[in-house]
Design a protein around this motif. Sequence first.
Motif, PDB file in Angstrom:
ATOM      1  N   LYS A  46      35.865  34.948  44.803  1.00 23.25           N
ATOM      2  CA  LYS A  46      36.512  33.382  44.822  1.00 23.25           C
ATOM      3  C   LYS A  46      36.828  33.058  43.457  1.00 23.25           C
ATOM      4  CE  LYS A  46      32.937  31.238  47.738  1.00 23.25           C
ATOM      5  NZ  LYS A  46      32.007  30.222  47.698  1.00 23.25           N
ATOM      6  N   GLU A  47      36.475  33.518  42.345  1.00 26.92           N
ATOM      7  CA  GLU A  47      37.287  33.278  41.043  1.00 26.92           C
ATOM      8  C   GLU A  47      38.506  33.911  41.168  1.00 26.92           C
ATOM      9  OE1 GLU A  47      33.821  33.506  37.704  1.00 26.92           O
ATOM     10  OE2 GLU A  47      33.303  35.062  39.330  1.00 26.92           O
ATOM     11  N   TYR A  48      38.541  35.248  41.445  1.00 30.30           N
ATOM     12  CA  TYR A  48      40.055  35.900  41.280  1.00 30.30           C
ATOM     13  C   TYR A  48      41.008  35.188  42.362  1.00 30.30           C
ATOM     14  CZ  TYR A  48      43.158  40.179  41.734  1.00 30.30           C
ATOM     15  OH  TYR A  48      44.300  40.910  41.533  1.00 30.30           O
ATOM     16  N   GLU A  49      40.707  34.730  43.341  1.00 33.56           N
ATOM     17  CA  GLU A  49      41.563  33.948  44.399  1.00 33.56           C
ATOM     18  C   GLU A  49      42.114  32.611  43.593  1.00 33.56           C
ATOM     19  OE1 GLU A  49      39.402  33.389  47.844  1.00 33.56           O
ATOM     20  OE2 GLU A  49      39.392  35.514  48.427  1.00 33.56           O
ATOM     21  N   VAL A  50      41.384  31.943  42.959  1.00 30.41           N
ATOM     22  CA  VAL A  50      41.988  30.802  42.037  1.00 30.41           C
ATOM     23  C   VAL A  50      42.862  31.216  41.029  1.00 30.41           C
ATOM     24  CG1 VAL A  50      41.194  28.842  40.457  1.00 30.41           C
ATOM     25  CG2 VAL A  50      39.709  29.442  42.298  1.00 30.41           C
ATOM     26  N   ALA A  56      46.432  41.995  37.045  1.00 28.05           N
ATOM     27  CA  ALA A  56      45.087  42.579  36.957  1.00 28.05           C
ATOM     28  C   ALA A  56      44.743  42.927  38.462  1.00 28.05           C
ATOM     29  CB  ALA A  56      44.246  41.337  36.538  1.00 28.05           C
ATOM     30  N   LYS A  57      43.859  43.696  38.483  1.00 30.26           N
ATOM     31  CA  LYS A  57      43.520  44.409  39.702  1.00 30.26           C
ATOM     32  C   LYS A  57      41.945  43.799  39.861  1.00 30.26           C
ATOM     33  CE  LYS A  57      42.355  48.728  42.190  1.00 30.26           C
ATOM     34  NZ  LYS A  57      42.092  49.845  42.017  1.00 30.26           N
ATOM     35  N   PHE A  58      41.732  43.522  41.158  1.00 30.59           N
ATOM     36  CA  PHE A  58      40.229  43.012  41.332  1.00 30.59           C
ATOM     37  C   PHE A  58      39.343  44.166  41.357  1.00 30.59           C
ATOM     38  CE2 PHE A  58      37.046  41.595  44.712  1.00 30.59           C
ATOM     39  CZ  PHE A  58      36.400  40.587  43.810  1.00 30.59           C
ATOM     40  N   ILE A  59      38.131  43.993  40.715  1.00 29.86           N
ATOM     41  CA  ILE A  59      37.229  44.981  40.855  1.00 29.86           C
ATOM     42  C   ILE A  59      35.801  44.104  40.781  1.00 29.86           C
ATOM     43  CG2 ILE A  59      35.622  46.663  39.406  1.00 29.86           C
ATOM     44  CD1 ILE A  59      38.264  47.767  40.344  1.00 29.86           C
ATOM     45  N   ASP A  60      35.190  44.015  41.939  1.00 33.41           N
ATOM     46  CA  ASP A  60      34.221  43.076  42.197  1.00 33.41           C
ATOM     47  C   ASP A  60      32.940  43.338  41.267  1.00 33.41           C
ATOM     48  OD1 ASP A  60      32.217  41.152  43.048  1.00 33.41           O
ATOM     49  OD2 ASP A  60      32.791  41.223  45.143  1.00 33.41           O
ATOM     50  N   TYR A  61      32.472  42.468  40.425  1.00 30.67           N
ATOM     51  CA  TYR A  61      31.202  42.879  39.405  1.00 30.67           C
ATOM     52  C   TYR A  61      29.942  43.045  40.508  1.00 30.67           C
ATOM     53  CZ  TYR A  61      27.333  42.086  36.583  1.00 30.67           C
ATOM     54  OH  TYR A  61      26.110  42.258  35.960  1.00 30.67           O
ATOM     55  N   ASN A 122      48.299  32.368  40.277  1.00 34.59           N
ATOM     56  CA  ASN A 122      47.290  32.178  41.497  1.00 34.59           C
ATOM     57  C   ASN A 122      47.893  33.455  42.327  1.00 34.59           C
ATOM     58  OD1 ASN A 122      49.930  31.519  42.920  1.00 34.59           O
ATOM     59  ND2 ASN A 122      49.599  29.397  42.552  1.00 34.59           N
ATOM     60  N   GLU A 123      47.160  33.223  43.557  1.00 35.19           N
ATOM     61  CA  GLU A 123      47.387  34.461  44.592  1.00 35.19           C
ATOM     62  C   GLU A 123      48.793  34.585  45.032  1.00 35.19           C
ATOM     63  OE1 GLU A 123      45.065  31.508  47.960  1.00 35.19           O
ATOM     64  OE2 GLU A 123      44.466  33.685  47.790  1.00 35.19           O
ATOM     65  N   THR A 128      49.719  28.817  37.155  1.00 38.74           N
ATOM     66  CA  THR A 128      48.950  27.783  37.433  1.00 38.74           C
ATOM     67  C   THR A 128      47.919  27.218  36.415  1.00 38.74           C
ATOM     68  OG1 THR A 128      47.302  27.106  39.163  1.00 38.74           O
ATOM     69  CG2 THR A 128      46.959  29.500  38.219  1.00 38.74           C
ATOM     70  N   ASP A 129      47.379  26.232  36.571  1.00 36.50           N
ATOM     71  CA  ASP A 129      46.349  25.686  35.338  1.00 36.50           C
ATOM     72  C   ASP A 129      45.188  25.797  35.602  1.00 36.50           C
ATOM     73  OD1 ASP A 129      48.408  24.997  33.055  1.00 36.50           O
ATOM     74  OD2 ASP A 129      48.667  23.122  33.953  1.00 36.50           O
ATOM     75  N   SER A 130      44.630  26.142  36.990  1.00 36.98           N
ATOM     76  CA  SER A 130      43.543  26.290  37.648  1.00 36.98           C
ATOM     77  C   SER A 130      42.965  27.568  37.228  1.00 36.98           C
ATOM     78  CB  SER A 130      43.670  26.288  39.090  1.00 36.98           C
ATOM     79  OG  SER A 130      44.023  24.914  39.409  1.00 36.98           O
TER      80      SER A 130
END
Length: 150
Positions: A46-50, A56-61, A122-123, A128-130
Motif C-alpha cells: 500500500k505504501e509503495y503504490e502511493v 526502487a524495487k519492492f521488497i515486502d517487509y 507514483n505507480e 508526486t507529492d504524496s
Amino acid sequence: MYAQEDFNKKVSSLLKNTVPLVTSAELDTLLQKNPNLILLDTRSSKEYEVSKIAAAKFIDYDDFKPEMVRGIPKEEQIVVYCSVGYRSEKIGEKLQELGYNNVLNLYGGIFDWKNTDHTVINEKNQPTDSVHTYNKNWSKYLHKGVKVYD
C-alpha cells in the motif's frame, strides 16, 4: 528547527545501527554516479503504490523471503529504505545474514528523502507529492508533501 530535532530523536531511538546509514544527500550522489544502484523499498505494498524513490524495487517487509533478492550479486551495493529506517534496518540485517556485505540503510527513509526536497514517483512513474505515512501518528514526521494513510 524543532521538528527536525524531534524526527532525528525518534529515528535514533528506533535504530540499532546494525546496518551502515546513508543520508538522503549521499544517496542522491550515489544514484547520480550509479543509476543502476540497487534500491530496495521495504514498506508495505500500500505504501509503495502511493510513491517510491525512482528505481526502487519492492521488497515486502512483512513477507520477506530470500528468493526476493536471489538475482542480486552478494557484492553489489544495496540501499534499503522504508518510512523512517526501522523496517529497512531489519531487512538490511537479513541481507547481511544472507551474505550481502555492502548494504546501506537510508537514514530517515522516504520521509527524510521527501523532507529534503528529493523527488518521489507514483505507480505511473510520475513525480508526486504524496507519501504514505504508515498511519496518522507517523504523519507528523513528514513535513513536505501530501500525507496519505489509512
